[in-house]
Design an enzyme around this catalytic site. Structure first.
Site, PDB file in Angstrom:
ATOM      1  N   ASN A  50     -10.795   5.415  11.105  1.00 36.38           N
ATOM      2  CA  ASN A  50     -10.453   6.828  11.020  1.00 36.38           C
ATOM      3  C   ASN A  50     -11.208   7.428   9.827  1.00 36.38           C
ATOM      4  O   ASN A  50     -11.755   8.512   9.891  1.00 36.38           O
ATOM      5  CB  ASN A  50      -8.938   6.946  10.885  1.00 36.38           C
ATOM      6  CG  ASN A  50      -8.490   8.340  11.189  1.00 36.38           C
ATOM      7  OD1 ASN A  50      -9.126   9.064  11.966  1.00 36.38           O
ATOM      8  ND2 ASN A  50      -7.429   8.761  10.543  1.00 36.38           N
ATOM      9  N   GLY A  51     -11.231   6.672   8.726  1.00 30.68           N
ATOM     10  CA  GLY A  51     -12.171   6.963   7.638  1.00 30.68           C
ATOM     11  C   GLY A  51     -13.328   5.985   7.799  1.00 30.68           C
ATOM     12  O   GLY A  51     -13.110   4.836   8.148  1.00 30.68           O
ATOM     13  N   ARG A  57     -12.486  14.033   8.595  1.00 30.47           N
ATOM     14  CA  ARG A  57     -13.295  14.473   7.445  1.00 30.47           C
ATOM     15  C   ARG A  57     -14.694  14.879   7.894  1.00 30.47           C
ATOM     16  O   ARG A  57     -15.272  14.238   8.777  1.00 30.47           O
ATOM     17  CB  ARG A  57     -13.399  13.355   6.399  1.00 30.47           C
ATOM     18  CG  ARG A  57     -12.075  12.981   5.786  1.00 30.47           C
ATOM     19  CD  ARG A  57     -12.280  12.032   4.601  1.00 30.47           C
ATOM     20  NE  ARG A  57     -11.024  11.408   4.255  1.00 30.47           N
ATOM     21  CZ  ARG A  57     -10.798  10.100   4.242  1.00 30.47           C
ATOM     22  NH1 ARG A  57     -11.774   9.251   4.535  1.00 30.47           N
ATOM     23  NH2 ARG A  57      -9.610   9.640   3.917  1.00 30.47           N
ATOM     24  N   ARG A  88      -2.600  -2.150  -3.394  1.00 27.96           N
ATOM     25  CA  ARG A  88      -3.847  -1.437  -3.132  1.00 27.96           C
ATOM     26  C   ARG A  88      -3.838  -0.161  -3.963  1.00 27.96           C
ATOM     27  O   ARG A  88      -2.878   0.615  -3.906  1.00 27.96           O
ATOM     28  CB  ARG A  88      -3.924  -1.084  -1.652  1.00 27.96           C
ATOM     29  CG  ARG A  88      -5.184  -0.362  -1.320  1.00 27.96           C
ATOM     30  CD  ARG A  88      -5.291  -0.073   0.149  1.00 27.96           C
ATOM     31  NE  ARG A  88      -6.585   0.548   0.375  1.00 27.96           N
ATOM     32  CZ  ARG A  88      -6.982   0.944   1.571  1.00 27.96           C
ATOM     33  NH1 ARG A  88      -6.213   0.785   2.623  1.00 27.96           N
ATOM     34  NH2 ARG A  88      -8.151   1.507   1.708  1.00 27.96           N
ATOM     35  N   GLY A 111     -11.538  -0.238  12.950  1.00 34.63           N
ATOM     36  CA  GLY A 111     -11.088   0.135  14.306  1.00 34.63           C
ATOM     37  C   GLY A 111     -12.202   0.435  15.292  1.00 34.63           C
ATOM     38  O   GLY A 111     -12.255  -0.144  16.382  1.00 34.63           O
ATOM     39  N   GLU A 139     -15.095  -2.553  15.302  1.00 27.74           N
ATOM     40  CA  GLU A 139     -14.683  -3.805  15.941  1.00 27.74           C
ATOM     41  C   GLU A 139     -14.429  -3.650  17.437  1.00 27.74           C
ATOM     42  O   GLU A 139     -14.603  -4.602  18.197  1.00 27.74           O
ATOM     43  CB  GLU A 139     -13.365  -4.308  15.298  1.00 27.74           C
ATOM     44  CG  GLU A 139     -13.524  -4.763  13.877  1.00 27.74           C
ATOM     45  CD  GLU A 139     -12.190  -4.937  13.161  1.00 27.74           C
ATOM     46  OE1 GLU A 139     -11.156  -5.162  13.830  1.00 27.74           O
ATOM     47  OE2 GLU A 139     -12.169  -4.844  11.924  1.00 27.74           O
ATOM     48  N   LEU A 175     -16.177   1.420  10.197  1.00 25.77           N
ATOM     49  CA  LEU A 175     -15.999   2.620  11.016  1.00 25.77           C
ATOM     50  C   LEU A 175     -14.574   2.656  11.550  1.00 25.77           C
ATOM     51  O   LEU A 175     -14.229   1.922  12.483  1.00 25.77           O
ATOM     52  CB  LEU A 175     -16.995   2.610  12.180  1.00 25.77           C
ATOM     53  CG  LEU A 175     -18.471   2.370  11.789  1.00 25.77           C
ATOM     54  CD1 LEU A 175     -19.337   2.191  13.025  1.00 25.77           C
ATOM     55  CD2 LEU A 175     -18.986   3.516  10.921  1.00 25.77           C
ATOM     56  N   ARG A 196     -11.223   7.067  20.743  1.00 26.04           N
ATOM     57  CA  ARG A 196     -10.967   6.767  22.158  1.00 26.04           C
ATOM     58  C   ARG A 196     -10.821   8.043  22.966  1.00 26.04           C
ATOM     59  O   ARG A 196     -11.340   8.166  24.077  1.00 26.04           O
ATOM     60  CB  ARG A 196      -9.702   5.915  22.316  1.00 26.04           C
ATOM     61  CG  ARG A 196      -9.911   4.468  21.931  1.00 26.04           C
ATOM     62  CD  ARG A 196      -8.628   3.724  21.804  1.00 26.04           C
ATOM     63  NE  ARG A 196      -7.924   4.112  20.592  1.00 26.04           N
ATOM     64  CZ  ARG A 196      -7.015   3.387  19.970  1.00 26.04           C
ATOM     65  NH1 ARG A 196      -6.665   2.218  20.469  1.00 26.04           N
ATOM     66  NH2 ARG A 196      -6.443   3.798  18.867  1.00 26.04           N
ATOM     67  N   ASN A 231       0.877  -1.177   0.000  1.00 30.96           N
ATOM     68  CA  ASN A 231       0.000   0.000   0.000  1.00 30.96           C
ATOM     69  C   ASN A 231       0.912   1.224   0.000  1.00 30.96           C
ATOM     70  O   ASN A 231       1.486   1.580   1.029  1.00 30.96           O
ATOM     71  CB  ASN A 231      -0.886  -0.040   1.252  1.00 30.96           C
ATOM     72  CG  ASN A 231      -1.899   1.087   1.274  1.00 30.96           C
ATOM     73  OD1 ASN A 231      -1.920   1.947   0.385  1.00 30.96           O
ATOM     74  ND2 ASN A 231      -2.736   1.092   2.296  1.00 30.96           N
ATOM     75  N   HIS A 260     -13.197   2.010   0.328  1.00 34.64           N
ATOM     76  CA  HIS A 260     -13.167   0.888   1.280  1.00 34.64           C
ATOM     77  C   HIS A 260     -13.827  -0.350   0.667  1.00 34.64           C
ATOM     78  O   HIS A 260     -14.289  -1.234   1.394  1.00 34.64           O
ATOM     79  CB  HIS A 260     -13.935   1.205   2.585  1.00 34.64           C
ATOM     80  CG  HIS A 260     -13.322   2.251   3.458  1.00 34.64           C
ATOM     81  ND1 HIS A 260     -14.084   3.186   4.125  1.00 34.64           N
ATOM     82  CD2 HIS A 260     -12.034   2.508   3.786  1.00 34.64           C
ATOM     83  CE1 HIS A 260     -13.300   3.975   4.836  1.00 34.64           C
ATOM     84  NE2 HIS A 260     -12.042   3.586   4.633  1.00 34.64           N
ATOM     85  N   GLU A 269      -8.230  -6.247   4.968  1.00 31.71           N
ATOM     86  CA  GLU A 269      -8.052  -5.855   3.570  1.00 31.71           C
ATOM     87  C   GLU A 269      -6.829  -6.523   2.951  1.00 31.71           C
ATOM     88  O   GLU A 269      -6.829  -6.852   1.768  1.00 31.71           O
ATOM     89  CB  GLU A 269      -7.948  -4.334   3.471  1.00 31.71           C
ATOM     90  CG  GLU A 269      -9.284  -3.663   3.772  1.00 31.71           C
ATOM     91  CD  GLU A 269      -9.187  -2.175   3.982  1.00 31.71           C
ATOM     92  OE1 GLU A 269      -9.345  -1.436   3.012  1.00 31.71           O
ATOM     93  OE2 GLU A 269      -8.945  -1.745   5.131  1.00 31.71           O
TER      94      GLU A 269
HETATM   95  P1  ADP Z   1      -7.942   3.589   9.556  1.00 29.78           P
HETATM   96  O1  ADP Z   1      -9.178   4.122   8.916  1.00 29.78           O
HETATM   97  O2  ADP Z   1      -6.834   4.602   9.625  1.00 29.78           O
HETATM   98  O3  ADP Z   1      -7.512   2.223   9.073  1.00 29.78           O
HETATM   99  P2  ADP Z   1      -8.723   2.189  11.974  1.00 29.78           P
HETATM  100  O4  ADP Z   1      -9.626   1.248  11.292  1.00 29.78           O
HETATM  101  O5  ADP Z   1      -7.506   1.660  12.615  1.00 29.78           O
HETATM  102  O6  ADP Z   1      -8.342   3.431  11.082  1.00 29.78           O
HETATM  103  O7  ADP Z   1      -9.605   2.934  13.083  1.00 29.78           O
HETATM  104  C1  ADP Z   1      -9.116   3.923  13.921  1.00 29.78           C
HETATM  105  C2  ADP Z   1     -10.171   4.171  15.012  1.00 29.78           C
HETATM  106  O8  ADP Z   1     -10.403   2.924  15.662  1.00 29.78           O
HETATM  107  C3  ADP Z   1      -9.766   5.177  16.065  1.00 29.78           C
HETATM  108  O9  ADP Z   1     -10.734   6.217  16.151  1.00 29.78           O
HETATM  109  C4  ADP Z   1      -9.733   4.378  17.358  1.00 29.78           C
HETATM  110  O10 ADP Z   1     -10.388   5.062  18.385  1.00 29.78           O
HETATM  111  C5  ADP Z   1     -10.450   3.094  17.059  1.00 29.78           C
HETATM  112  N1  ADP Z   1      -9.757   1.946  17.697  1.00 29.78           N
HETATM  113  C6  ADP Z   1      -8.715   1.261  17.201  1.00 29.78           C
HETATM  114  N2  ADP Z   1      -8.312   0.289  18.071  1.00 29.78           N
HETATM  115  C7  ADP Z   1      -9.107   0.387  19.146  1.00 29.78           C
HETATM  116  C8  ADP Z   1      -9.205  -0.312  20.405  1.00 29.78           C
HETATM  117  N3  ADP Z   1      -8.379  -1.329  20.721  1.00 29.78           N
HETATM  118  N4  ADP Z   1     -10.171   0.074  21.272  1.00 29.78           N
HETATM  119  C9  ADP Z   1     -11.017   1.081  20.969  1.00 29.78           C
HETATM  120  N5  ADP Z   1     -10.971   1.792  19.810  1.00 29.78           N
HETATM  121  C10 ADP Z   1     -10.044   1.450  18.910  1.00 29.78           C
END
Ligand code: ADP
Length: 403
Positions: free
Chosen positions: A212-213, A242, A92, A332, A335, A210, A286, A7, A181, A389
């Site tokens: 960061n994006g 965003r 990717r 993130g 899950e 759900l 978080r 990527n 995505h 992914e």
């Molecule tokens: P990206 O879109 O950059 O791949 P991710 O899928 O890693 O991002 O998601 C990031 C988000 O996931 C953050 O807002 C974070 O709060 C949440 N997150 C990631 N790991 C955890 C965890 N162990 N517990 C709670 N929230 C988490």
């Protein structure tokens, strides 16, 4: 067979080497600060343990970064003896425009098409191309595959992908919803069916990616029929940085009042808005959650806006598919954020979707696994399915090069 998944960003190269016999990740790493004139950085993990994490002399370009990646895989970690053990590389690629509805073996036509789509993905496509060309240079005999973030959404009907602007902009400029995505929505919706012991053709699924994006998709009989992101990943629910959807007049209004150009304003919409912009604190859910619990009103508002946005998409996609069988959370936040899932699903009993709080809270943040979190008497199943992914890209790559 070992497949390398790459990527490439404008200043970074993320990679994962996967043994397809057991789908185990042999190594994953990152080369950062490419072409920035400052010291570079590289890191690599084997079995989750960092074996490399070091600043290095400035990294001039992606070719040098690829050589560092290969050195990390062969000499530093020794997960492969030589790069000949790498059967193929899956890349990717952000934007495939309307041209690619599935993954493809990379040839000159594909490179040209990725280039043609640069206006649609101005930040990512050039970087993806640099990554592909650099890998081709250092691994000239290894087949390469492009896996597009947009491909899965190509099954959307025109009524879902068209914007209500004059039709000529679609014809002339290809202005339409593409969605992103896609690799995740495809993987998760397919995995959901497998996990439930059903065929994709039997299910109407709403996938909530759900992170960061964030994006939401309506997947009817295994095909995407609608998705929340648009011509760029800016549309949809509020995200880490965003804005998500809003009246486009907001852009002109702020530009005029703050003396900003449209691109400056779009940069703000992409990088300084969403959870970060509303809370004024952080793009990480978080941090926003913690501040909201401590009584920070803007953090609470950011959280409420995200939850409200997700609920509205679930409602509209259920309507779009004349019902819904499964609502699935991934990425993130999806899950790992048990409380957010609880708050999103609150009040959805009218739709036949009832969460079981014990099942929901039995999931351990950071250790996501496939799970059903709806009550036994819920008509609509609610699931958590961790996305992957890289595995999806590696599987496509293996399938195409084995043909
Ligand atoms: P990206 O879109 O950059 O791949 P991710 O899928 O890693 O991002 O998601 C990031 C988000 O996931 C953050 O807002 C974070 O709060 C949440 N997150 C990631 N790991 C955890 C965890 N162990 N517990 C709670 N929230 C988490």
């Amino acid at each position: 067979m070992k497949i390398l998944v790459v990527n490439a960003g404008s200043s970074s190269l993320k990679y994962q080497l996967i043994n397809m016999d057991d789908e185990q990740t042999l190594a994953q790493g990152l080369v950062e600060r490419i072409g920035m004139g400052t010291d570079g950085h590289q890191s690599c993990k084997v079995n989750g343990e960092k074996v490399l994490d070091t600043d290095v002399a400035p990294i001039e370009n992606h070719v040098q970064a690829c050589n560092m990646m290969l050195d990390a895989l062969t000499n530093v970690t020794g997960v492969v003896k030589s790069m000949d053990e790498i059967s193929a590389v899956g890349h990717r690629v952000l934007h495939g425009g309307s041209k690619f509805s599935e993954s493809v073996i990379i040839n000159q036509d594909v490179l040209d098409a990725i280039e043609e789509n640069i206006p649609l993905g101005p930040l990512h496509n050039p970087a993806n191309l640099m990554g592909i060309k650099a890998c081709q240079e250092v691994m000239p005999n290894t087949p390469m595959v492009a896996v597009f973030d947009t491909a899965f959404h190509q099954t959307m009907p025109p009524k879902a992908y068209m914007y209500g602007v004059p039709y000529e902009y679609y014809e002339k400029l290809h202005v339409r919803r593409y969605g992103f995505h896609g690799t995740s929505h495809r993987y998760v919706s397919k995995r959901t069916a497998e996990f439930l012991g059903k065929k994709p053709e039997e299910l109407r699924i709403i996938t909530c990616h759900l992170g960061n994006g964030s994006s939401m998709s309506a997947v009817d009989c295994g095909k995407c029929v609608d998705t929340s992101m648009g011509i760029t990943p800016l549309e949809g629910v509020v995200m880490g940085t965003r804005s998500g959807s809003m009246d486009p007049a907001v852009v002109e209004f702020i530009c005029n009042n703050e003396n900003l150009t449209v691109s400056e304003m779009l940069n703000i919409c992409n990088k300084k808005s969403g959870l970060l912009g509303i809370s004024g604190l952080s793009n990480d859910m978080r941090d926003v959650d913690k501040a909201a619990r401590e009584g920070n009103e803007r953090a609470q508002l950011a959280r409420d806006m995200l939850i409200y946005g997700i609920k509205k998409y679930i409602g509209s996609y259920a309507a779009a598919m004349n019902g819904v069988d499964v609502i699935v959370f991934t990425a993130g936040i999806g899950e790992n954020n048990n409380k957010l899932r609880e708050d999103v699903m609150k009040g959805f009993e009218f739709l036949g979707a009832k969460i079981d709080l014990d099942k929901n809270n039995a999931l351990i943040p950071g250790k996501a696994e496939d799970a059903i979190i709806s009550a036994d008497d819920s008509k609509v199943l609610i699931c958590v399915i961790p996305t992957n992914e890289e595995i999806a890209i590696a599987k496509d790559t293996l399938e195409l090069v084995s043909k």
